[in-house]
Design a protein around this motif. Structure first.
Motif, PDB file in Angstrom:
ATOM      1  N   LEU A 164       0.831  -1.200   0.000  1.00  0.00           N
ATOM      2  CA  LEU A 164       0.000   0.000   0.000  1.00  0.00           C
ATOM      3  C   LEU A 164       0.873   1.260   0.000  1.00  0.00           C
ATOM      4  O   LEU A 164       0.544   2.254  -0.648  1.00  0.00           O
ATOM      5  CB  LEU A 164      -0.934  -0.010   1.206  1.00  0.00           C
ATOM      6  N   VAL A 165       1.973   1.208   0.726  1.00  0.00           N
ATOM      7  CA  VAL A 165       2.911   2.333   0.719  1.00  0.00           C
ATOM      8  C   VAL A 165       3.508   2.507  -0.670  1.00  0.00           C
ATOM      9  O   VAL A 165       3.642   3.635  -1.170  1.00  0.00           O
ATOM     10  CB  VAL A 165       4.015   2.132   1.776  1.00  0.00           C
ATOM     11  N   GLU A 166       3.858   1.398  -1.316  1.00  0.00           N
ATOM     12  CA  GLU A 166       4.389   1.466  -2.685  1.00  0.00           C
ATOM     13  C   GLU A 166       3.383   2.114  -3.628  1.00  0.00           C
ATOM     14  O   GLU A 166       3.761   2.771  -4.602  1.00  0.00           O
ATOM     15  CB  GLU A 166       4.727   0.059  -3.185  1.00  0.00           C
ATOM     16  N   ARG A 167       2.102   1.948  -3.320  1.00  0.00           N
ATOM     17  CA  ARG A 167       1.037   2.539  -4.134  1.00  0.00           C
ATOM     18  C   ARG A 167       0.795   4.004  -3.771  1.00  0.00           C
ATOM     19  O   ARG A 167      -0.065   4.654  -4.317  1.00  0.00           O
ATOM     20  CB  ARG A 167      -0.261   1.734  -3.921  1.00  0.00           C
ATOM     21  N   ASN A 168       1.585   4.522  -2.808  1.00  0.00           N
ATOM     22  CA  ASN A 168       1.471   5.909  -2.333  1.00  0.00           C
ATOM     23  C   ASN A 168       0.148   6.190  -1.635  1.00  0.00           C
ATOM     24  O   ASN A 168      -0.398   7.305  -1.725  1.00  0.00           O
ATOM     25  CB  ASN A 168       1.684   6.906  -3.478  1.00  0.00           C
ATOM     26  N   CYS A 169      -0.381   5.190  -0.921  1.00  0.00           N
ATOM     27  CA  CYS A 169      -1.563   5.411  -0.098  1.00  0.00           C
ATOM     28  C   CYS A 169      -1.179   6.239   1.122  1.00  0.00           C
ATOM     29  O   CYS A 169      -0.108   6.052   1.705  1.00  0.00           O
ATOM     30  CB  CYS A 169      -2.143   4.081   0.379  1.00  0.00           C
ATOM     31  N   TYR A 170      -2.067   7.136   1.516  1.00  0.00           N
ATOM     32  CA  TYR A 170      -1.917   7.835   2.789  1.00  0.00           C
ATOM     33  C   TYR A 170      -2.424   6.929   3.905  1.00  0.00           C
ATOM     34  O   TYR A 170      -3.266   6.044   3.682  1.00  0.00           O
ATOM     35  CB  TYR A 170      -2.728   9.123   2.789  1.00  0.00           C
ATOM     36  N   PHE A 171      -1.945   7.170   5.130  1.00  0.00           N
ATOM     37  CA  PHE A 171      -2.383   6.413   6.300  1.00  0.00           C
ATOM     38  C   PHE A 171      -2.705   7.373   7.434  1.00  0.00           C
ATOM     39  O   PHE A 171      -1.949   8.323   7.692  1.00  0.00           O
ATOM     40  CB  PHE A 171      -1.288   5.452   6.783  1.00  0.00           C
ATOM     41  N   THR A 172      -3.823   7.129   8.120  1.00  0.00           N
ATOM     42  CA  THR A 172      -4.157   7.915   9.309  1.00  0.00           C
ATOM     43  C   THR A 172      -3.671   7.175  10.548  1.00  0.00           C
ATOM     44  O   THR A 172      -3.863   5.970  10.688  1.00  0.00           O
ATOM     45  CB  THR A 172      -5.674   8.138   9.432  1.00  0.00           C
ATOM     46  N   PHE A 173      -3.038   7.929  11.443  1.00  0.00           N
ATOM     47  CA  PHE A 173      -2.564   7.379  12.715  1.00  0.00           C
ATOM     48  C   PHE A 173      -3.331   8.065  13.837  1.00  0.00           C
ATOM     49  O   PHE A 173      -3.466   9.295  13.844  1.00  0.00           O
ATOM     50  CB  PHE A 173      -1.064   7.595  12.861  1.00  0.00           C
ATOM     51  N   GLY A 174      -3.834   7.268  14.775  1.00  0.00           N
ATOM     52  CA  GLY A 174      -4.723   7.825  15.787  1.00  0.00           C
ATOM     53  C   GLY A 174      -4.474   7.356  17.190  1.00  0.00           C
ATOM     54  O   GLY A 174      -3.319   7.171  17.617  1.00  0.00           O
ATOM     55  N   CYS A 175      -5.563   7.106  17.913  1.00  0.00           N
ATOM     56  CA  CYS A 175      -5.507   6.854  19.354  1.00  0.00           C
ATOM     57  C   CYS A 175      -4.687   5.636  19.735  1.00  0.00           C
ATOM     58  O   CYS A 175      -4.035   5.623  20.791  1.00  0.00           O
ATOM     59  CB  CYS A 175      -6.921   6.684  19.902  1.00  0.00           C
ATOM     60  N   GLU A 176      -4.722   4.600  18.919  1.00  0.00           N
ATOM     61  CA  GLU A 176      -4.029   3.360  19.290  1.00  0.00           C
ATOM     62  C   GLU A 176      -2.536   3.432  19.053  1.00  0.00           C
ATOM     63  O   GLU A 176      -1.782   2.594  19.567  1.00  0.00           O
ATOM     64  CB  GLU A 176      -4.621   2.168  18.527  1.00  0.00           C
TER      65      GLU A 176
END
Length: 258
Positions: A164-176
């Motif tokens: 997914l990173v290779e596909r340049n997807c963004y990721f949300t990082f939160g409470c956990e």
């Protein structure tokens, strides 16, 4: 300092007056995810009210159908076309083979494909829920090369994460993030230009044992991300806010909110 909460559910707050009071003091942007058409309409109404009254706070309502709501969708998915067309970003959508087994994998895929088709045609960003369906979603994305995915609260296999990173997807990082070594490793290895922050308010923090589910929880999330990355809070905010602005700017060129 301004903040961007890229995934929250404002329509789930029970005390609307207290929520509005909090939003009056919030500085930044809130992406208000919807789980069906009813929640989207509530978020639209709230955004219209807040955005007109408080210049410091911008709410962007987004339309999607959460996997939990898949069993209740209209027979003809074209019913949702008008809501998709109103929404500058699509979300929350996705698949879930862990928590929501009432929805068959086949039906979940049908609904997700409907949204991915829309995003592929319109070049829209979409916020995707992937719990225990990570590999399947990765495979589906191959069929929609112009979709711009934002992966919400990822804690799946490392091998899928890397693709997914290779596909340049963004990721949300939160409470956990502060509690999970696995998610922390994802955060440490992902390119900084793909990092976003979220609270998944108002339920995520209480689910993890915390008490603060106010809109200001995003400040702590920024601080958590800074600590894990070993960066100053100002530098971390600069990274997250620039990534958020890039997406929001592109999104609002597609659909003007309100």
């Amino acid at each position: 300092m301004e903040y961007c909460d890229f995934h929250t559910h404002l329509d789930w707050y029970e005390d609307s007056l207290e929520l509005e009071n909090q939003l009056s003091g919030f500085k930044g942007t809130i992406i208000a995810a919807s789980v069906d058409e009813k929640s989207f309409k509530k978020n639209l109404a709230l955004a219209e009210k807040i955005n007109s009254q408080f210049s410091g706070c911008c709410i962007i309502p987004t339309f999607g159908i959460h996997p939990e709501k898949v069993p209740f969708v209209e027979e003809s998915l074209s019913f949702y076309d008008e809501f998709c067309n109103q929404s500058p970003i699509i979300g929350e959508i996705g698949m879930d083979f862990c928590w929501y087994k009432e929805a068959s994998p086949k039906k979940q895929e049908e609904v997700l494909r409907y949204f991915l088709h829309h995003c592929n045609n319109t070049k829209k960003f979409c916020v995707i829920h992937t719990k225990d369906a990570e590999q399947k979603i990765l495979e589906l994305l191959d069929d929609y090369p112009d979709v711009k995915p934002i992966i919400h609260w990822y804690d799946g296999p490392e091998s899928v994460f890397e693709k997914l990173v290779e596909r340049n997807c963004y990721f949300t990082f939160g409470c956990e993030t502060i509690h999970s070594v696995k998610i922390q490793e994802f955060l440490k290895t992902i390119p900084h230009n793909l990092i976003l922050a979220e609270t998944d308010n108002p339920t995520a923090e209480p689910w993890l044992g915390g008490k603060d589910n106010s809109v200001f929880l995003i400040k702590r999330i920024y601080s958590d991300i800074a600590e894990i990355l070993g960066l100053s809070e100002n530098k971390t905010a600069e990274i997250i806010n620039e990534n958020s602005r890039r997406i929001v700017s592109a999104a609002l060129n597609t659909v003007k909110i309100l």
